[in-house]
Design an enzyme around this catalytic site. Structure first.
Site, short mmCIF file in Angstrom:
data_model
loop_
_atom_site.label_atom_id
_atom_site.label_comp_id
_atom_site.label_asym_id
_atom_site.label_seq_id
_atom_site.Cartn_x
_atom_site.Cartn_y
_atom_site.Cartn_z
N ASP A 20 -15.97 -41.66 8.48
CA ASP A 20 -16.01 -42.34 9.74
C ASP A 20 -17.47 -43.35 10.07
OD1 ASP A 20 -15.80 -42.19 12.75
OD2 ASP A 20 -17.59 -40.84 12.80
N LYS A 36 -13.08 -32.55 12.92
CA LYS A 36 -14.18 -33.65 13.29
C LYS A 36 -15.36 -33.12 13.31
CE LYS A 36 -12.53 -36.75 16.53
NZ LYS A 36 -12.35 -37.89 15.33
N LYS A 73 -5.76 -43.18 20.65
CA LYS A 73 -6.09 -44.10 21.87
C LYS A 73 -5.26 -45.01 22.36
CE LYS A 73 -11.19 -43.94 20.45
NZ LYS A 73 -12.11 -44.80 20.00
N GLU A 123 -13.01 -35.04 8.78
CA GLU A 123 -14.06 -36.24 9.16
C GLU A 123 -15.39 -36.12 8.40
OE1 GLU A 123 -16.55 -37.36 12.91
OE2 GLU A 123 -14.34 -37.80 13.34
N ARG A 157 10.84 -56.79 36.28
CA ARG A 157 9.29 -56.57 36.09
C ARG A 157 8.94 -55.66 35.15
NH1 ARG A 157 6.27 -59.29 34.25
NH2 ARG A 157 7.08 -60.88 35.75
#
Length: 284
Positions: free
Chosen positions: A216, A166, A134, A195, A90
């Site tokens: 963005d 960011k 992510k 960004e 598995r």
């Protein structure tokens, strides 16, 4: 690099203390095959092989990472202890299924971009398809490798790979101060990405010396306007332009022909279907 402690943690999670399921069978030497049940781009072979090695299962690997496999193709021929094969089954199949799904999904995005750029792009430039951070905690390096196997770019492996300024940094510090502080703390060997939410912010980021600008949640038309504005100001060749946010397979062609250098999407990893992979004992 795959560490032994990683394999042991994966096995510990699956086997625990009272494994009756696998020890029901008598320990004996058996043969088996691992095969795909649908067309895919193969990935996860490195971790699968490491698990098989750890479990002392003999194998012949039939495919290489990034290979195309059609339904029914064999990835491994196995020979070893029956209990060991059942215990490894598995875990090996999960990695092959998940990572081949990411590679196959990434290859779909790469194909769309290449075809669109060949048909419509004025510059002939083919943007890179890149992953994001992510990813699934604990197995990021495997998921990023699957993106590579599918023809994509892994982007950052961690926050230390480069500096990303960011919107929240800019909100707290302001664009110029954030960039200045990043330059002060960063080695010459690391790139700094900023960004940008607007055309003006993107141009300003290029003017102060950003290596990469992340556009963005901009539409393809807005990106074209940024590219045109930077060309007018002789800034375009100084920076890489990356697009992210709101990009899907349905609108990918428009982004591919917008003049962007990199298209980053979390969907290559977190929206990938698992590939159906099976293991059959073939002892007779």
């Amino acid at each position: 690099m795959i560490l032994q402690k990683e394999i042991e943690l994966f096995l510990e999670e699956d086997l625990r203390e009272d494994d009756v399921s696998c020890t029901l069978v008598k320990s004996q030497n058996v043969s088996a095959v691992i095969f795909v049940k649908e067309d895919c781009i193969v990935s996860g072979l490195e971790i699968a092989s490491a698990i098989l090695d750890y479990m002392k299962i003999g194998y012949e690997q039939k495919k290489m990472p990034g290979d195309f496999a059609k339904a029914g193709d064999v990835l491994y021929e196995l020979n070893g202890d029956s209990v060991s094969i059942l215990r490894a089954e598995r875990l090996v199949l999960n990695f092959l299924s998940h990572l081949s799904g990411i590679a196959t999904n990434t290859a779909d995005y790469v194909k769309i971009v290449k075809e669109a750029a060949g048909e419509k792009s004025e510059s002939g430039k083919v943007p890179k398809i890149a992953a994001t951070r992510k990813t699934t905690p604990g197995i990021r390096k495997f998921e990023k490798k699957a993106v590579l196997d599918g023809g994509g770019d892994p982007h950052r492996q961690s926050l230390s790979d480069m500096v990303m300024i960011k919107d929240n940094h800019i909100e707290i510090m302001g664009l110029e101060q954030a960039f200045s502080e990043a330059k002060r703390q960063t080695s010459f060997s690391k790139k700094i990405e900023i960004e940008a939410d607007t055309k003006e912010q993107a141009v300003r980021a290029a003017e102060i010396g950003a290596d990469i600008i992340l556009l963005d949640n901009m539409s393809p038309q807005q990106i074209r306007e940024v590219v045109a504005l930077m060309e007018q100001k002789d800034l375009r060749n100084r920076v890489l332009l990356e697009a992210s946010g709101g990009i899907r397979k349905e609108n990918l062609k428009e982004y591919a022909t917008s003049g962007i250098d990199v298209i980053s999407l979390s969907a290559v990893t977190n929206a990938a279907d698992w590939i159906d992979v099976g293991l059959d004992i073939a002892n007779k």
